[in-house]
Design a protein around this motif. Structure first.
Motif, PDB file in Angstrom:
ATOM      1  N   LYS A 226       0.938  -1.330  -0.138  1.00  0.00           N
ATOM      2  CA  LYS A 226       0.029  -0.035   0.013  1.00  0.00           C
ATOM      3  C   LYS A 226       0.706   1.180   0.112  1.00  0.00           C
ATOM      4  N   ALA A 227       0.544   2.426  -0.764  1.00  0.00           N
ATOM      5  CA  ALA A 227       1.006   3.632  -0.613  1.00  0.00           C
ATOM      6  C   ALA A 227      -0.178   4.771  -0.792  1.00  0.00           C
ATOM      7  N   LYS A 228      -0.765   4.914   0.232  1.00  0.00           N
ATOM      8  CA  LYS A 228      -2.177   5.559   0.129  1.00  0.00           C
ATOM      9  C   LYS A 228      -2.392   6.544   1.365  1.00  0.00           C
ATOM     10  N   ARG A 229      -3.253   7.516   1.264  1.00  0.00           N
ATOM     11  CA  ARG A 229      -3.684   8.135   2.191  1.00  0.00           C
ATOM     12  C   ARG A 229      -4.835   7.640   2.987  1.00  0.00           C
ATOM     13  N   THR A 230      -4.730   7.690   4.335  1.00  0.00           N
ATOM     14  CA  THR A 230      -5.785   7.061   5.291  1.00  0.00           C
ATOM     15  C   THR A 230      -6.115   8.300   6.245  1.00  0.00           C
ATOM     16  N   SER A 231      -7.142   7.834   7.145  1.00  0.00           N
ATOM     17  CA  SER A 231      -7.668   8.867   7.990  1.00  0.00           C
ATOM     18  C   SER A 231      -6.795   8.724   9.501  1.00  0.00           C
ATOM     19  N   GLY A 232      -6.498   7.681   9.769  1.00  0.00           N
ATOM     20  CA  GLY A 232      -5.720   7.781  11.200  1.00  0.00           C
ATOM     21  C   GLY A 232      -4.129   7.561  10.955  1.00  0.00           C
TER      22      GLY A 232
END
Length: 324
Positions: A226-232
């Protein structure tokens, strides 16, 4: 021919043939037959009660049976020697090879399984020497089964040996941030006070405080999962190292990799940031093994000295406030 006997008859003044009496002749025949029967009976008793009296064929059979017994005894002795050698190989397999390659040992029950229940040697019973034949056959069957299991085990060890180099290169083994770039090791693995949520909760990784845009390194050979934007976690990179290992790199300012990309240990994968639930620029780093979170402090043997490791270990145990 039997002789014909005559007598002189004075009345007729001539020789007359002596005729045998019929009763006497019959008695002689009976006596002769009884003699034959008695002689046969005596000879039979002698033959039965004198073991040394054997025909040439019986002597040959006896020699053959004795030779077979001797050969079976030799066979059993050789199998005992082979079992002893095999036992030594099994012990080394469990206590050296499988330990070194982190494989579970094979129990003695597994190695000797499959010989209970039905009588598989029933067809060999009922003969004078059945006991030694059954014993030899059963020993050979058990030996064959153990050899098959050991052969499969060695095949498994050979496969593990081929993967050992890849395993050593893939296991997370260095710090994700260089010591020169660190301000401090902000928080360790364990129960910590969350800076935003304001309650104590499990902190599944280690926080490395460093200036924004500080380089972050892959801690082992891996594929970018994975290489992505997350909330926490904000900007998050997850690396799949294989062999059950994954590493998480959170709160990044930017990525240097994309999903599916192969990376090597020490390769730059991103930069320190302050994204997601974070109170200051830092890297939140986690190690997962077989789907479970483990303490990253156990995975820095590749680049820290003993003194540096002791300092980090002491800092990681402090129950301070985490940065995320």
């Amino acid at each position: 021919m039997s002789q014909v006997k005559y007598y002189y008859d004075s009345d007729t003044l001539s020789y007359r043939k002596i005729e045998p009496k019929k009763g006497k002749k019959f008695a002689l025949v009976i006596l002769f037959l009884l003699g034959i029967i008695a002689t046969s009976f005596i000879l039979a008793l002698v033959y039965i009660n004198i073991p040394s009296v054997e025909t040439p064929k019986e002597k040959a059979y006896k020699r053959e049976v004795e030779n077979m017994k001797f050969q079976y005894e030799l066979l059993n002795k050789r199998m005992e020697d082979v079992v002893s050698v095999l036992k030594n190989v099994e012990e080394r397999d469990n206590n050296i090879y499988r330990v070194y390659f982190e494989a579970n040992p094979i129990s003695i029950e597994q190695r000797k399984s499959g010989f209970g229940g039905i009588n598989r040697y029933k067809d060999l019973e009922g003969y004078e020497n059945s006991e030694i034949i059954v014993e030899a056959t059963e020993s050979l069957d058990k030996l064959s089964k153990r050899v098959v299991i050991q052969s499969k085990s060695l095949d498994e060890i050979a496969a593990l040996a081929k993967n050992k180099e890849a395993l050593l290169a893939s296991i997370p083994a260095i710090q994700p941030v260089k010591n020169d770039d660190l301000k401090r090791m902000a928080s360790g693995y364990g129960i910590r006070m969350h800076p935003i949520l304001k309650y104590r909760k499990m902190h599944n990784g280690m926080d490395f405080s460093a200036p924004s845009n500080t380089e972050i390194f892959a801690t082992g050979n891996a594929t970018v999962k994975k290489a992505k934007r997350t909330s926490g976690f904000g900007n998050l990179i997850v690396l799949d190292h294989g062999f059950g290992y994954e590493t998480y790199y959170a709160h990044l300012s930017k990525f240097n990799v994309k999903p599916g990309q192969k990376v090597k240990r020490g390769e730059i994968i991103g930069h320190v940031g302050n994204t997601g639930l974070s109170t200051a620029p830092h890297l939140h780093y986690e190690v997962h093994k077989n789907g479970k979170v483990v303490n990253p402090i156990n995975f820095y043997h590749g680049d820290l000295t003993a003194e540096e490791y002791d300092i980090m270990l002491n800092q990681s145990t402090l129950e301070n406030q985490s940065l995320d």
